[in-house]
Design an enzyme around this catalytic site. Structure first.
Site, PDB file in Angstrom:
ATOM      1  N   GLY A  10      -0.574   9.466  25.129  1.00 59.86           N
ATOM      2  CA  GLY A  10      -1.446  10.208  24.224  1.00 59.86           C
ATOM      3  C   GLY A  10      -1.320   9.724  22.800  1.00 59.86           C
ATOM      4  O   GLY A  10      -0.581   8.779  22.491  1.00 59.86           O
ATOM      5  N   ASP A  31       2.375   9.962  32.084  1.00 62.89           N
ATOM      6  CA  ASP A  31       1.110  10.503  31.580  1.00 62.89           C
ATOM      7  C   ASP A  31       0.092  10.466  32.709  1.00 62.89           C
ATOM      8  O   ASP A  31       0.000   9.462  33.428  1.00 62.89           O
ATOM      9  CB  ASP A  31       0.613   9.675  30.393  1.00 62.89           C
ATOM     10  CG  ASP A  31      -0.375  10.424  29.513  1.00 62.89           C
ATOM     11  OD1 ASP A  31      -1.406  10.884  30.048  1.00 62.89           O
ATOM     12  OD2 ASP A  31      -0.127  10.554  28.301  1.00 62.89           O
ATOM     13  N   TYR A 153      -4.642  29.023  25.199  1.00 65.58           N
ATOM     14  CA  TYR A 153      -3.783  27.893  24.816  1.00 65.58           C
ATOM     15  C   TYR A 153      -2.614  28.377  23.973  1.00 65.58           C
ATOM     16  O   TYR A 153      -1.459  28.016  24.210  1.00 65.58           O
ATOM     17  CB  TYR A 153      -4.606  26.860  24.049  1.00 65.58           C
ATOM     18  CG  TYR A 153      -3.777  25.713  23.507  1.00 65.58           C
ATOM     19  CD1 TYR A 153      -3.302  24.732  24.362  1.00 65.58           C
ATOM     20  CD2 TYR A 153      -3.491  25.605  22.147  1.00 65.58           C
ATOM     21  CE1 TYR A 153      -2.545  23.667  23.884  1.00 65.58           C
ATOM     22  CE2 TYR A 153      -2.735  24.555  21.658  1.00 65.58           C
ATOM     23  CZ  TYR A 153      -2.272  23.591  22.526  1.00 65.58           C
ATOM     24  OH  TYR A 153      -1.512  22.553  22.036  1.00 65.58           O
TER      25      TYR A 153
END
Length: 335
Positions: A10, A31, A153
């Protein structure tokens, strides 16, 4: 030293991997590429001096066997893998909650098993709907109702923090928690709602810069290299375990002023277009009107101070996006 970085392909993870490779360490990346990209780490894999010390696993952190092997192999763990970006989270609410909560639990479980120090990257989102500034690590949390998925979130990241602190208190796990405030820099994509790369791309294409709401919501932005320096310093600090630290900048700006500054920096012919939230996002979206961190705690602990101002950050992002745009015709020709 062997360093494991979840979410290492990322935006932030790739910069963190680069830092440790430059120091001479071995870096292990896992990932699933849901929001990361191999292009972020491909230059590191090809690098003649340290490419042989980078080991990449394309897999989910929910894969027990892979995580068991990687955690047992490495000396320290940076847990960055998570669902990111407002747009991604609103479109993938169940997946986002699962990877944030179950994924972090898996990382903590294995770090406790092998007694490995772990740093958990949380988010400024956990503060919720506060209007005051600066936000301090001990502030109360204020969320909207569960019907507003914007807060799923934030709640999942707060659950990550509770779990990490529980492992610290009950198992003695050396867990460190960082709340990141709008990290920005090269390699960041605007595809998932990140405001600066999205506005920069619009400006470079001379398109209207779409600002949501009235544009008077304020943010601070932190250069990714400054954030990585803070993360690595906390990992090396024996007095950081069991603590929560803000990592962010102190230059507060409205999104409307940010858009105007981007137009000036790119010499764009773009205008600014205000978009109501209900048109930009789902109906269950709510925004945070102000988000400014107190960084006194991390300053006192490791001497952290962001050194990159907003104009420099914008130049870095603009240069990166221009490079990507210039490469695009070649890629289309090759294909």
């Amino acid at each position: 030293m062997r360093v494991l970085i979840t979410g290492g392909a990322g935006f932030i993870g790739s910069h963190l991997a680069e830092t440790y490779l430059e120091r001479g360490d071995e870096v292990y990346v896992i990932d699933d590429l849901s929001t990361g990209a191999l292009s972020n780490i491909e230059p590191l894999r090809r690098h003649p001096r340290y490419g042989h010390r980078l080991f990449v696993h394309i897999d989910t952190i929910l894969n027990h066997d892979t995580m068991l092997e990687l955690t047992g192999t490495c000396d320290v763990v940076f847990h960055l893998a998570a669902a990111v970006g407002v747009q991604y989270i609103l479109k993938n609410p169940l997946k986002s909650i699962r990877i944030n909560v179950a994924g972090t639990e898996k990382v903590l479980e294995l770090c406790a098993k092998f007694k490995k120090r772990v740093l958990i990257t949380s988010s400024s989102e956990v503060y919720g709907k506060h209007l005051h500034a600066p936000l301090v690590e001990t502030d109360n949390i204020i969320y909207g109702p569960s019907s507003k998925f914007r807060w799923s979130y934030a709640a999942s990241k707060l659950m990550d923090e509770f779990t990490a602190l529980a492992y610290f208190r009950t198992n003695g796990l050396e867990a460190i928690i960082t709340r990141l405030f709008n990290t920005v820099g090269p390699r960041q994509t605007g595809a998932y709602g990140m405001v600066i790369p999205r506005l920069v791309c619009q400006a470079l294409n001379h398109e209207p810069l779409t600002v949501y709401g009235d544009g008077m919501q304020t943010r601070t932005f932190t250069f990714v290299k400054d954030v990585v320096d803070g993360l690595s310093a906390l990992m090396a600090c024996d007095d950081a375990a069991g603590e929560v630290f803000n990592i962010g900048g102190t230059e507060e700006i409205t999104i409307l002023d940010l858009a105007e500054r981007i137009i000036q920096a790119t010499e764009s012919r773009s205008s600014i277009q205000l978009i109501p939230y209900e048109k930009a996002y789902a109906k269950d979206f709510e925004d945070m009107q102000r988000r400014v961190p107190s960084i006194r705690k991390i300053q006192d602990r490791i001497g952290f101070q962001p050194v990159t101002d907003l104009d420099t950050i914008l130049r870095q992002v603009i240069d990166f996006q221009r490079t990507l745009m210039n490469r695009q015709p070649d890629k289309e020709t090759t294909d």
